[in-house]
Design an enzyme around this catalytic site. Structure first.
Site, PDB file in Angstrom:
ATOM      1  N   ALA A   1     -15.519  31.803  19.861  1.00  0.00           N
ATOM      2  CA  ALA A   1     -13.946  32.918  20.246  1.00  0.00           C
ATOM      3  C   ALA A   1     -13.136  33.159  19.068  1.00  0.00           C
ATOM      4  CB  ALA A   1     -13.640  33.018  21.659  1.00  0.00           C
TER       5      ALA A   1
ATOM      6  N   ASN B   1     -18.603  15.358  22.355  1.00  0.00           N
ATOM      7  CA  ASN B   1     -19.632  14.525  21.021  1.00  0.00           C
ATOM      8  C   ASN B   1     -20.724  14.215  21.502  1.00  0.00           C
ATOM      9  OD1 ASN B   1     -17.753  15.254  18.291  1.00  0.00           O
ATOM     10  ND2 ASN B   1     -16.331  14.197  19.258  1.00  0.00           N
TER      11      ASN B   1
ATOM     12  N   VAL C   1     -18.547  35.205  23.644  1.00  0.00           N
ATOM     13  CA  VAL C   1     -19.069  35.782  24.539  1.00  0.00           C
ATOM     14  C   VAL C   1     -18.541  36.293  26.187  1.00  0.00           C
ATOM     15  CG1 VAL C   1     -21.033  35.258  25.859  1.00  0.00           C
ATOM     16  CG2 VAL C   1     -20.676  34.567  23.387  1.00  0.00           C
TER      17      VAL C   1
ATOM     18  N   ALA D   1     -18.560  20.004  21.303  1.00  0.00           N
ATOM     19  CA  ALA D   1     -19.798  20.018  21.754  1.00  0.00           C
ATOM     20  C   ALA D   1     -20.663  20.822  21.162  1.00  0.00           C
ATOM     21  CB  ALA D   1     -19.798  19.667  23.152  1.00  0.00           C
TER      22      ALA D   1
ATOM     23  N   ARG E   1     -31.460  19.596  13.305  1.00  0.00           N
ATOM     24  CA  ARG E   1     -32.261  18.468  12.550  1.00  0.00           C
ATOM     25  C   ARG E   1     -33.444  18.177  13.644  1.00  0.00           C
ATOM     26  NH1 ARG E   1     -26.898  15.552  13.401  1.00  0.00           N
ATOM     27  NH2 ARG E   1     -27.416  14.888  15.130  1.00  0.00           N
TER      28      ARG E   1
ATOM     29  N   CYS F   1      -8.033  16.869  19.636  1.00  0.00           N
ATOM     30  CA  CYS F   1      -7.078  15.395  19.657  1.00  0.00           C
ATOM     31  C   CYS F   1      -6.225  15.457  18.210  1.00  0.00           C
ATOM     32  CB  CYS F   1      -8.200  14.446  19.704  1.00  0.00           C
ATOM     33  SG  CYS F   1      -9.404  14.661  20.697  1.00  0.00           S
TER      34      CYS F   1
END
Ligand SMILES: Cc1cc2nc3c(=O)[nH]c(=O)nc-3n(C[C@H](O)[C@H](O)[C@H](O)COP(=O)(O)OP(=O)(O)OC[C@H]3O[C@@H](n4cnc5c(N)ncnc54)[C@H](O)[C@@H]3O)c2cc1C
Length: 469
Positions: free
Chosen positions: A39, A319, A86, A17, A27, A48
Site C-alpha cells: 500500500a 522475517n 488490497v 514478513a 528461491r 526498526c
C-alpha cells in the site's frame, strides 16, 4: 521436498514478513509468478530504524532499504507493486481485490481496481497503530510512527525549523525511541503515559531504571491521559495537547500508544483468529483458509514459555515467519518453532532488555512464579568503564526459568540472548548457573552478571522448598 506446484503467489504487504516471503518463494520455485502488493511507497525497509532516521543517526530514508525496489523487480523477478492496496480477499474465487484509483506512480505493472487471481496467498499486513478516538488527531502535525512515508513527513517538519516542542503520547518502546530521536533533533519533549510507569512490558525494578533515565532527558507525565489535541487558543497555529485538563503547547504530537494486528482482510475472509485479532497459523504459516498463509505482526505464534499461541509483534519473527510462509506457499518445506518474546531497546544511555515472561505475566498465566534480582557490573569492577547491570530472573519456585530482564549502560542487550537461549532449552536456574560463559576484565566480571543472578536464584530455591541453603 516440494508440495503441489502453484503458478502465482500473491503477497499482501511489502514489509519484513512480506518481502521475506516473496524472496523465499522465488528461491523455492524459480518459475513461480510472485506479485507483492504494498500500500505504501516503500518496501523491504527497516521499520526498526525509523527512530534513528528521525533523530539524524541515519541520514537518508534510502539507507533503511534492504534493497531498492528495482532489485526485487530486476534481480529477483518479483513483481513488486508499490502504492497498491488490497481491499478484500475472496478465498472461494482465489482472488484479492485491489483498491481503485491509487496513483500509478512507481507501479508501472499495477492493475488498478481489479481482482488479482492467486494460487497461493501470503498475508503480511503487519500491525496498525492504535489511534484513540478523540478530537484533533487528524491534524497534519499529529503523527504515528508506523511507516517510512510518514517518517519522511515528520523529518521534513523537523527540518523546517518550526518544531521547538513536541508531545509524545505513550512511553512504550516506540514512544521512548521517538522521544529520544526528537531530543537528538533538538526538540523539547513531553512524554505522556497513562500507566504509572514507562515500558509496561518490563517489571517495575527494571522499568524504574528506564524511568530515571527518561526523566533526565524529557518531562515525563505518568498516570496522565491525552484528552484532545487543539489548534485553538495558542499563538500562531501551535497545537495544544490537553492532558488531564492541562494544556501543553506543542508544534508536533506523536501518538505511540500501541499497535493491533492489521488483520481485517483475513478476518473478513473468515480466518480463525485470537480475541486480540492476531490470526491463528500452523507451523507452516497456513491460516484456516485454503492456500492462504500469514506471517509477521499479523499472526499469533507459539509462545514457548506460555505453551500457547500469543501475539508478540517483533522484527526477527516477522522475517523468519515470512520466510517460512513463502517457502511453504511455493511448495517447499519449512516450519517455525515459536518465540520466547525477546526484545531490547535503547532508552537514551540505557540498554533495557527482556525475554520470556515478566513476573506479573507469569503469575497471570497461573504459574507459581517468583523473581530474583541481582545487581552486578558490566566489566571487572577495577576495569575502566564498568557500570551497574541489573539482572532480574523470573522462575518458578522449583527453579524453572520463565523469563529474564536486564538494564544497564552496557552489556544488557546481548546478555539477554543467553537468557533467551536458556528459555529455548527449557533450563532451570541451576542449569543457567552452570553455564561456561566467557570472561575477560574488559567484558565481564569473572562471574558474569547472568551467572551471578542465576546463582542467587538457585540458592533461593532451597528457601522456597524449605531445604537447607
Ligand atoms: C518505530 C518502530 C520501531 C521498531 N523497532 C523494533 C526493534 O528494534 N526490534 C524489533 O524486533 N521490532 C521492532 N519493531 C517492530 C517491527 O518493525 C515489526 O515487528 C515488523 O516490521 C513487522 O513486520 P511485518 O512485515 O509483519 O509488518 P510491516 O513491517 O508493518 O509491514 C506490513 C506492510 O503491509 C502493508 N499493508 C498493510 N495493509 C495492506 C493492504 N491492505 N494492502 C497492501 N499493503 C498493505 C503496509 O503498508 C506495510 O508496509 C519496530 C516497529 C516500529 C514501528
Amino acid at each position: 521436498m516440494m508440495g503441489a506446484r502453484v503458478a502465482r503467489l500473491v503477497v499482501i504487504g511489502g514489509g519484513a514478513a512480506g518481502m521475506s516471503a516473496a524472496s523465499a518463494a522465488r528461491r523455492t520455485d524459480p518459475g513461480l509468478d510472485v506479485v507483492v502488493c504494498e500500500a505504501g511507497g516503500f518496501a523491504a525497509y527497516g521499520m526498526c530504524g525509523i527512530p534513528y532516521y528521525l533523530g539524524g543517526t541515519v541520514p537518508e530514508p534510502e539507507n533503511l532499504l534492504a534493497y531498492p525496489p528495482s532489485a526485487f523487480r530486476e534481480k529477483r523477478g518479483i513483481d513488486l507493486r508499490l502504492h497498491t492496496r488490497v481491499t478484500g480477499i475472496d478465498p472461494a474465487a482465489r482472488q484479492v481485490r485491489l483498491a481503485a484509483g491509487t496513483p500509478a506512480a512507481r507501479a508501472p505493472s499495477a492493475t488498478r481496481g481489479e481482482p488479482l487471481a492467486y494460487d497461493a496467498l501470503v498475508v503480511s499486513t503487519g500491525a496498525d497503530p492504535v489511534r484513540p478516538p478523540m478530537p484533533g488527531l487528524d491534524d497534519r502535525r499529529v503523527f504515528t510512527i508506523r511507516s517510512l512515508d510518514e517518517a519522511i513527513g515528520l523529518r521534513r517538519l523537523l527540518a523546517s525549523g518550526t518544531v521547538r516542542r513536541a508531545v509524545v503520547v505513550g512511553a512504550g518502546y516506540v514512544g521512548l525511541e521517538t522521544a529520544e530521536a526528537l531530543v537528538c533533533a533538538g526538540v523539547d519533549v513531553d512524554v505522556v503515559e497513562a500507566l504509572p510507569g514507562v515500558l509496561g512490558t518490563v517489571d517495575e525494578p527494571v522499568a524504574a531504571l528506564a524511568q530515571a533515565e527518561v526523566e533526565r532527558h524529557v518531562r515525563l507525565r505518568l498516570g496522565a491521559r491525552l484528552e484532545a489535541v487543539d489548534r485553538g487558543s495558542t499563538p500562531a497555529g501551535c497545537l495544544t495537547a490537553v492532558v488531564e485538563g492541562e494544556e501543553i503547547p506543542a508544534d508536533l504530537v506523536v501518538i505511540a500508544v500501541g499497535v493491533r494486528p492489521a488483520t481485517d482482510l483475513l478476518i473478513q475472509a473468515g480466518a480463525r483468529h485470537l480475541p486480540d485479532g492476531s490470526v491463528v497459523v500452523d507451523a507452516g504459516m497456513r491460516t484456516s483458509l485454503p492456500d492462504v498463509f500469514a506471517a509477521g505482526d499479523a499472526v499469533a505464534l507459539p509462545h514457548l514459555v506460555l505453551g500457547r499461541p500469543a501475539w508478540v509483534p517483533l522484527g526477527p519473527a516477522a522475517n523468519k515467519t515470512g520466510r517460512v510462509a513463502g517457502t511453504v506457499a511455493a511448495g517447499g518445506t519449512a516450519s517455525f518453532r515459536g518465540v520466547v518474546g525477546t526484545a531490547v531497546v535503547k532508552v537514551f544511555g540505557l540498554e533495557v532488555a527482556r525475554t520470556g515472561l515478566g513476573l506479573a505475566e507469569a503469575q497471570a498465566a497461573g504459574l507459581d512464579a517468583v523473581a530474583t534480582d541481582e545487581v552486578s557490573r558490566s566489566r571487572a569492577k577495577y576495569y575502566p568503564g564498568s557500570s551497574p547491570l541489573h539482572v532480574r530472573l523470573v522462575h518458578t519456585r522449583e527453579g524453572r526459568l520463565l523469563g529474564g530482564q536486564l538494564a544497564g549502560r552496557e552489556g544488557a542487550a546481548k546478555r539477554v540472548d543467553v537468557l533467551a537461549t536458556a528459555l529455548h532449552a527449557g533450563f532451570t536456574v541451576e542449569d543457567l548457573a552452570a553455564l561456561d560463559l566467557s570472561y575477560a576484565p574488559p567484558f565481564a566480571p569473572v562471574y558474569d552478571p547472568v551467572l551471578a543472578a542465576a546463582i542467587k536464584a538457585a540458592r533461593g530455591l532451597a528457601a522456597f522448598t524449605g531445604g537447607s541453603p
